[in-house]
Write a protein that holds these residues in place. Structure first.
Motif, short mmCIF file in Angstrom:
data_model
loop_
_atom_site.label_atom_id
_atom_site.label_comp_id
_atom_site.label_asym_id
_atom_site.label_seq_id
_atom_site.Cartn_x
_atom_site.Cartn_y
_atom_site.Cartn_z
N PHE A 255 0.82 -1.20 0.00
CA PHE A 255 0.00 0.00 0.00
C PHE A 255 0.86 1.26 0.00
N MET A 256 0.19 2.36 -0.32
CA MET A 256 0.77 3.70 -0.16
C MET A 256 0.12 4.32 1.06
N THR A 257 0.90 5.10 1.78
CA THR A 257 0.32 5.94 2.81
C THR A 257 0.31 7.33 2.22
N TRP A 258 -0.85 7.94 2.21
CA TRP A 258 -1.07 9.18 1.49
C TRP A 258 -1.45 10.27 2.47
N ILE A 259 -2.03 11.30 1.98
CA ILE A 259 -2.41 12.46 2.78
C ILE A 259 -3.10 12.02 4.07
N ASP A 260 -2.69 12.61 5.17
CA ASP A 260 -3.28 12.31 6.49
C ASP A 260 -3.19 10.82 6.83
N TYR A 261 -2.14 10.17 6.36
CA TYR A 261 -1.87 8.75 6.67
C TYR A 261 -2.96 7.80 6.19
N LYS A 262 -3.68 8.20 5.18
CA LYS A 262 -4.69 7.32 4.57
C LYS A 262 -3.96 6.24 3.78
N LYS A 263 -4.33 4.99 4.00
CA LYS A 263 -3.73 3.88 3.26
C LYS A 263 -4.53 3.63 1.98
N ILE A 264 -3.79 3.51 0.89
CA ILE A 264 -4.40 3.16 -0.39
C ILE A 264 -3.74 1.87 -0.83
N TYR A 265 -4.51 0.81 -0.92
CA TYR A 265 -3.98 -0.51 -1.21
C TYR A 265 -3.88 -0.74 -2.71
N TRP A 266 -2.78 -1.37 -3.11
CA TRP A 266 -2.60 -1.72 -4.51
C TRP A 266 -3.25 -3.07 -4.79
N GLU A 267 -3.71 -3.22 -6.02
CA GLU A 267 -4.28 -4.48 -6.47
C GLU A 267 -3.82 -4.71 -7.90
N SER A 268 -3.39 -5.92 -8.20
CA SER A 268 -2.89 -6.24 -9.54
C SER A 268 -3.90 -5.81 -10.59
N GLY A 269 -3.41 -5.04 -11.58
CA GLY A 269 -4.23 -4.64 -12.71
C GLY A 269 -5.13 -3.44 -12.48
N VAL A 270 -5.17 -2.90 -11.25
CA VAL A 270 -6.02 -1.75 -10.95
C VAL A 270 -5.16 -0.49 -10.95
N THR A 271 -5.33 0.31 -11.99
CA THR A 271 -4.54 1.52 -12.17
C THR A 271 -5.00 2.62 -11.21
N GLN A 272 -4.00 3.35 -10.67
CA GLN A 272 -4.29 4.49 -9.81
C GLN A 272 -3.43 5.66 -10.28
N VAL A 273 -3.91 6.88 -10.03
CA VAL A 273 -3.20 8.09 -10.47
C VAL A 273 -3.04 9.01 -9.26
N PHE A 274 -1.80 9.52 -9.07
CA PHE A 274 -1.51 10.36 -7.93
C PHE A 274 -0.63 11.55 -8.32
N PRO A 275 -0.87 12.72 -7.71
CA PRO A 275 0.01 13.88 -7.92
C PRO A 275 1.21 13.76 -6.97
N VAL A 276 2.16 12.90 -7.30
CA VAL A 276 3.25 12.52 -6.40
C VAL A 276 4.25 13.63 -6.11
N MET A 277 4.24 14.68 -6.92
CA MET A 277 5.16 15.78 -6.64
C MET A 277 4.52 16.86 -5.77
N ASP A 278 3.24 16.70 -5.47
CA ASP A 278 2.52 17.71 -4.69
C ASP A 278 2.20 17.29 -3.26
N TYR A 279 2.22 16.00 -2.96
CA TYR A 279 1.82 15.53 -1.64
C TYR A 279 2.82 14.49 -1.13
N VAL A 280 3.14 14.61 0.15
CA VAL A 280 4.03 13.64 0.78
C VAL A 280 3.31 12.29 0.81
N HIS A 281 4.05 11.27 0.47
CA HIS A 281 3.51 9.91 0.44
C HIS A 281 4.63 8.93 0.73
N GLU A 282 4.27 7.70 0.99
CA GLU A 282 5.25 6.63 1.19
C GLU A 282 4.67 5.34 0.65
#
Length: 162
Positions: A110-137
């Motif tokens: 998973f990614m930890t995103w804004i306010d420590y929200k977890k976003i889980y990855w799943e094979s074949g499910v595309t996600q889009v993020f503004p990675v240069m604008d928000y701290v993430h891990e």
């Protein structure tokens, strides 16, 4: 616009392709494990696409002027990317299209995103993020590697379905 059909074609191609890997250049403290990549497209002063790895259909998709960078990336088991902003390396702002190829355990990847929200990855499910604008891990807390194709696209590029 990058269509859902194009993203599905990249996903299917990525699953069946063997990529020559090299160690990714990272800054000290960025990650606890080595990351391996295979660059597919680079836009700097010129456009460079590794056409030898792809058929004409994939080449034509990646040749889109809205796609600034494309890479295959593999994260080893136990990889943790520390909190960061992705650098501004292009002449314009971008967002990242993440195409997860193989996610071994979607509860542990998973990614930890804004306010420590977890976003889980799943094979074949595309996600889009503004990675240069928000701290993430990013986290691969599973015992197997996970791999992606990442596309950096101009910020105003429409991605169908996102």
């Amino acid at each position: 616009m990058i269509s859902k059909t194009d993203l599905n074609k990249i996903y299917e191609w990525g699953l069946k392709t063997t990529f020559p890997l090299k160690l990714a250049p990272t800054t000290k403290g960025y990650t606890n494990k080595d990351i391996f990549i295979c660059g597919l497209k680079f836009v700097r002063k010129n456009v460079n696409i590794r056409k030898n790895l792809m058929d004409e259909e994939i080449y034509n998709i990646l040749n889109d002027d809205n796609i600034l960078y494309a890479t295959y990336t593999i994260f080893q088991a136990g990889t943790i990317l520390t909190p960061h902003l992705d650098p501004n390396v292009y002449r314009e702002k971008y967002k990242r299209v993440q195409i997860p190829l193989r996610i071994p355990d979607k509860e542990k990847c998973f990614m930890t995103w804004i306010d420590y929200k977890k976003i889980y990855w799943e094979s074949g499910v595309t996600q889009v993020f503004p990675v240069m604008d928000y701290v993430h891990e990013g986290h691969n807390l599973s015992d197997k590697p996970m791999d992606f194709i990442f596309l950096d696209v101009k910020i105003d590029t429409e991605i169908e379905g996102n």
